[in-house]
Design a protein around this motif. Sequence first.
Motif, PDB file in Angstrom:
ATOM      1  N   GLU A   1      44.482  39.402  66.573  1.00 56.77           N
ATOM      2  CA  GLU A   1      43.906  40.480  65.763  1.00 56.77           C
ATOM      3  C   GLU A   1      45.033  41.180  65.030  1.00 56.77           C
TER       4      GLU A   1
ATOM      5  N   ARG B   1      43.691  35.927  50.038  1.00 56.57           N
ATOM      6  CA  ARG B   1      42.974  37.088  50.577  1.00 56.57           C
ATOM      7  C   ARG B   1      43.437  37.465  51.977  1.00 56.57           C
ATOM      8  N   ASN B   2      44.113  36.562  52.664  1.00 56.11           N
ATOM      9  CA  ASN B   2      44.421  36.801  54.069  1.00 56.11           C
ATOM     10  C   ASN B   2      45.924  36.902  54.318  1.00 56.11           C
TER      11      ASN B   2
ATOM     12  N   ASN C   1      33.519  36.816  58.100  1.00 57.02           N
ATOM     13  CA  ASN C   1      32.850  37.723  57.170  1.00 57.02           C
ATOM     14  C   ASN C   1      31.507  38.264  57.649  1.00 57.02           C
TER      15      ASN C   1
ATOM     16  N   ARG D   1      36.686  44.426  56.305  1.00 56.96           N
ATOM     17  CA  ARG D   1      38.052  44.718  56.709  1.00 56.96           C
ATOM     18  C   ARG D   1      38.625  45.662  55.669  1.00 56.96           C
TER      19      ARG D   1
ATOM     20  N   ARG E   1      38.491  47.054  61.118  1.00 59.02           N
ATOM     21  CA  ARG E   1      37.432  46.059  60.989  1.00 59.02           C
ATOM     22  C   ARG E   1      36.137  46.734  61.431  1.00 59.02           C
TER      23      ARG E   1
ATOM     24  N   TYR F   1      32.033  32.702  57.284  1.00 58.82           N
ATOM     25  CA  TYR F   1      33.497  32.655  57.345  1.00 58.82           C
ATOM     26  C   TYR F   1      34.017  31.810  56.197  1.00 58.82           C
TER      27      TYR F   1
ATOM     28  N   THR G   1      41.850  31.724  58.671  1.00 60.50           N
ATOM     29  CA  THR G   1      40.410  31.951  58.832  1.00 60.50           C
ATOM     30  C   THR G   1      40.070  33.402  58.578  1.00 60.50           C
ATOM     31  N   GLU G   2      39.011  33.635  57.834  1.00 56.94           N
ATOM     32  CA  GLU G   2      38.492  35.004  57.725  1.00 56.94           C
ATOM     33  C   GLU G   2      37.051  35.006  58.206  1.00 56.94           C
TER      34      GLU G   2
ATOM     35  N   SER H   1      37.572  29.213  55.876  1.00 60.85           N
ATOM     36  CA  SER H   1      38.801  28.765  56.522  1.00 60.85           C
ATOM     37  C   SER H   1      39.485  27.697  55.689  1.00 60.85           C
TER      38      SER H   1
ATOM     39  N   VAL I   1      41.126  31.754  49.545  1.00 55.66           N
ATOM     40  CA  VAL I   1      41.173  32.012  50.994  1.00 55.66           C
ATOM     41  C   VAL I   1      42.595  32.374  51.409  1.00 55.66           C
TER      42      VAL I   1
END
Lengths: 211, 211
Positions: A82, B31-32, B84, B185, A185, B99, B81-82, B101, B28
């Motif tokens: 996390e 964004r992460n 959602n 998030r 989150r 999600y 991985t996000e 990924s 992807v």
Amino acid sequence: MTLSPTDRSTIRRAKERAATDRSALYEVLDRNLVCHLGVIVDGAPRVLPTGYAREGDTLYIHGSSGARSLRTGDQVCVTVTELNGIVYARSVFHFSVNYASAVIHGVPETLAGQRKLDALRVLTEHLAPGSWEHARRPNKKELAQTTVLALSLEEAAVKIRTGDPKDEDADLELPTWAGVLPIARSFTKPAPSADLHADFPVPEHVHSRML
Amino acid sequence: MTLSPTDRSTIRRAKERAATDRSALYEVLDRNLVCHLGVIVDGAPRVLPTGYAREGDTLYIHGSSGARSLRTGDQVCVTVTELNGIVYARSVFHFSVNYASAVIHGVPETLAGQRKLDALRVLTEHLAPGSWEHARRPNKKELAQTTVLALSLEEAAVKIRTGDPKDEDADLELPTWAGVLPIARSFTKPAPSADLHADFPVPEHVHSRML
């Protein structure tokens, strides 16, 4: 009971971030929903996201019976991470993130029969509390299409970073902002399925997850 | 340019979720902030969270020079991985998550010299835009303590699930709620470091990240 009983689950880097008590492991696992399952396929590592849940000192992982990553009887590594904040330091070198992660090593067991059904209840209740009572339970055909693995939490490590940047003394007077940008989150407003009756109320077990 | 050029990056499970265009991969990744790096250590898989950034068709990964997981010249797998949303269905079997990924396979290259410094700029700007100009750049000693890997995005797969549950027709009239509980998030209020002067304002490049 403490963590890190084996060589490979002993944290070497940033040891001050290692949590040594089992409750820290439970908390990281119970707060999150997706793990990254690492397996070896044709001699190369493969890392796939999947759902999981914890019961006592066992981690359940589930997926489609056709998934190659769940077919293994070999060693796996399961990691749950996390991200809690971005740490801004005076120097680029000391930029960091606040996070908690759990890394578990072991050889999972494939569950069948009542143990499989029990694990599916735990998995469902972890992802969506209250849903095992509310939704239709799996039938025989659906059970056959689902693989559930059980992995012991015996060999696990937890790392946690919190708080301020750790800057060099010589950098403290630089005209540079330092601090933490927290990441939150949250669940937002439930969106009913297009094929649901318009007057179907959002049940309490869903609604109550919103902040 | 399309994705999935090799056998192992061809998506087999839930093929309807495979994204085939390269922009989906970029989105992807961009964004992460955290990836899961899978390597093989002593014959077993190991999955560790780490920072990354993308530049063109190259993924940069960085970490401490002492980290065993970054010492490899072998195959790695990097997964981002996000999560959602949580998908509530009429049947437990059809519960899912929304999600995206990205899974990347390849043999990373260790960077040195100007390329390493350039990659550190990209990594810093991905984690904390505006910080390369604002904070002190790495010195020689700090550079030596940092390992930066470059991994080609040539062999990559993206999976995306969005939208409503896919229930069985026979279940549609069950008295069961169905829909999606979205997960959001966000960055919250920046917390200045305890050792920062009290009147130091939060700079625009940090403040503007809050919603």
